[in-house]
Design a protein around this motif. Structure first.
Motif, PDB file in Angstrom:
ATOM      1  N   ARG A 123       0.838  -1.213   0.000  1.00  0.00           N
ATOM      2  CA  ARG A 123       0.000   0.000   0.000  1.00  0.00           C
ATOM      3  C   ARG A 123       0.867   1.255   0.000  1.00  0.00           C
ATOM      4  N   ARG A 124       1.971   1.216   0.730  1.00  0.00           N
ATOM      5  CA  ARG A 124       2.868   2.383   0.756  1.00  0.00           C
ATOM      6  C   ARG A 124       3.491   2.606  -0.621  1.00  0.00           C
ATOM      7  N   VAL A 125       3.974   1.532  -1.247  1.00  0.00           N
ATOM      8  CA  VAL A 125       4.630   1.652  -2.556  1.00  0.00           C
ATOM      9  C   VAL A 125       3.653   2.159  -3.616  1.00  0.00           C
ATOM     10  N   LEU A 126       2.391   1.708  -3.528  1.00  0.00           N
ATOM     11  CA  LEU A 126       1.412   2.054  -4.561  1.00  0.00           C
ATOM     12  C   LEU A 126       0.684   3.370  -4.296  1.00  0.00           C
ATOM     13  N   SER A 127       0.892   3.975  -3.142  1.00  0.00           N
ATOM     14  CA  SER A 127       0.138   5.191  -2.802  1.00  0.00           C
ATOM     15  C   SER A 127       0.304   6.326  -3.819  1.00  0.00           C
ATOM     16  N   PRO A 128       1.484   6.537  -4.429  1.00  0.00           N
ATOM     17  CA  PRO A 128       1.577   7.630  -5.416  1.00  0.00           C
ATOM     18  C   PRO A 128       0.682   7.431  -6.632  1.00  0.00           C
ATOM     19  N   ILE A 129       0.610   6.197  -7.160  1.00  0.00           N
ATOM     20  CA  ILE A 129      -0.219   5.982  -8.349  1.00  0.00           C
ATOM     21  C   ILE A 129      -1.689   5.906  -7.971  1.00  0.00           C
ATOM     22  N   ARG A 130      -1.991   5.460  -6.763  1.00  0.00           N
ATOM     23  CA  ARG A 130      -3.401   5.426  -6.335  1.00  0.00           C
ATOM     24  C   ARG A 130      -3.966   6.839  -6.250  1.00  0.00           C
ATOM     25  N   ARG A 131      -3.135   7.785  -5.828  1.00  0.00           N
ATOM     26  CA  ARG A 131      -3.588   9.183  -5.750  1.00  0.00           C
ATOM     27  C   ARG A 131      -3.866   9.765  -7.125  1.00  0.00           C
ATOM     28  N   ARG A 132      -3.200   9.244  -8.149  1.00  0.00           N
ATOM     29  CA  ARG A 132      -3.344   9.793  -9.499  1.00  0.00           C
ATOM     30  C   ARG A 132      -4.382   9.037 -10.338  1.00  0.00           C
ATOM     31  N   THR A 133      -5.007   8.024  -9.766  1.00  0.00           N
ATOM     32  CA  THR A 133      -5.852   7.152 -10.572  1.00  0.00           C
ATOM     33  C   THR A 133      -7.124   7.845 -11.044  1.00  0.00           C
ATOM     34  N   ASP A 134      -7.634   7.396 -12.189  1.00  0.00           N
ATOM     35  CA  ASP A 134      -8.892   7.906 -12.742  1.00  0.00           C
ATOM     36  C   ASP A 134     -10.084   7.088 -12.267  1.00  0.00           C
ATOM     37  N   LEU A 135      -9.870   5.803 -11.990  1.00  0.00           N
ATOM     38  CA  LEU A 135     -10.956   4.929 -11.574  1.00  0.00           C
ATOM     39  C   LEU A 135     -10.419   3.894 -10.599  1.00  0.00           C
ATOM     40  N   ILE A 136     -11.052   3.823  -9.420  1.00  0.00           N
ATOM     41  CA  ILE A 136     -10.728   2.803  -8.423  1.00  0.00           C
ATOM     42  C   ILE A 136     -11.893   1.830  -8.357  1.00  0.00           C
ATOM     43  N   ILE A 137     -11.601   0.550  -8.460  1.00  0.00           N
ATOM     44  CA  ILE A 137     -12.618  -0.484  -8.306  1.00  0.00           C
ATOM     45  C   ILE A 137     -12.258  -1.334  -7.101  1.00  0.00           C
TER      46      ILE A 137
END
Length: 289
Positions: A123-137
């Protein structure tokens, strides 16, 4: 060229997403090294006759560097290249169960590192791209067939000249949590509740008797008309800004009666305006009989 970046937690459904996207015409590459993505984009640009829609999977296996990746993608964006980010997630308890069922080790687990530690690190490693995402499922409560159908509704019609927005109207129960992928959340708990009518309690909004009961209240139809008017105003403006999918979540207490009925009606109304509409009922099967 349209590029879809797929990221997310291990066990959240990335492999299934790749299968679906390949079926609807995407050229997919799994576990793409981030340093190679800019070079791949240039290669795909020169081969647009073969690769007009590309999906690249990047996740914690690729290591750090997501901020730099997003910067490179922003620099490449132009008339002949656009990109979106899809992030797949699930609750930690669900991810743990899925890994136990599959008997697979978490990709970040090393000697002396427990599964919970690996999840936290991921979760820590992916937090930068999660903040930039267009769609979360959030796939925690989705059956495989529903997840596949949802992805098809979002991506099957977005190639070539087809640029219409895909609208997903989903019902849910607040007691089960708000869907993480929601762009707009509507609360219909102000409508009278069929749950307290004995002959309707164990039915759902998919049953005509429940639907009719909800819409005997003039406020239900008035609410749907007002929501549709709002959507007719914002949808072309979203499309103008490059947004191609919109998730409207309709919630009541349990997600079986009022929200299902209203989601059905909104889907019908929006469909009459020639929108590409998918109606999904997340919690309707959770009713206790």
């Amino acid at each position: 060229m349209e590029c879809l970046i797929i990221s997310g937690m291990s066990g959240a459904g990335k492999s299934m997403a790749v299968d679906v996207l390949e079926d609807v015409g995407y050229y997919c590459v799994d576990n793409m090294p981030m340093a190679l993505i800019p070079k791949f984009i240039e290669l795909f640009k020169t081969s647009r006759d073969k690769f007009d829609r590309v999906a690249l999977v990047v996740d914690a296996r690729s290591g750090e560097g997501f901020e730099e990746l997003c910067q490179s993608l922003d620099e490449a964006r132009g008339p002949d290249f656009s990109y979106r980010i899809l992030f797949l997630d699930a609750q930690d308890a669900v991810l743990t169960n899925r890994h136990m069922e599959n008997r697979r080790r978490h990709p970040l687990q090393a000697a002396g590192v427990g599964f919970e530690q690996a999840l936290a690190q991921e979760r820590r490693v992916l937090s930068p791209i999660r903040r930039r995402t267009d769609l979360i499922i959030d796939t925690s409560a989705l059956l495989a067939k529903d997840f596949r159908a949802y992805l098809v509704s979002l991506f099957a019609g977005c190639g070539g000249e087809q640029r219409n927005m895909v609208i997903t109207v989903g019902s849910f129960g607040f007691k089960h949590g708000i869907p993480a992928e929601s762009d707009m959340v509507l609360d219909v708990r102000f409508l009278r509740n069929p749950y307290y009518v004995p002959e309707l309690k164990e039915k759902t909004g998919l049953d005509q008797e429940v639907f009719d009961y909800v819409f005997e209240d003039p406020a239900a139809a008035d609410f749907c008309d007002r929501v549709c008017s709002l959507l007719e105003f914002v949808i072309p403006r979203y499309v103008q800004e490059g947004k191609l999918s919109l998730v409207v979540s309709v919630g009541c207490t349990g997600g079986q009666h009022r929200s299902v009925s209203v989601a059905r009606q909104l889907g019908q109304l929006l469909g009459k305006h020639a929108h590409n509409v998918n109606v999904h009922h997340r919690d309707v099967a959770k009713i206790k009989r």
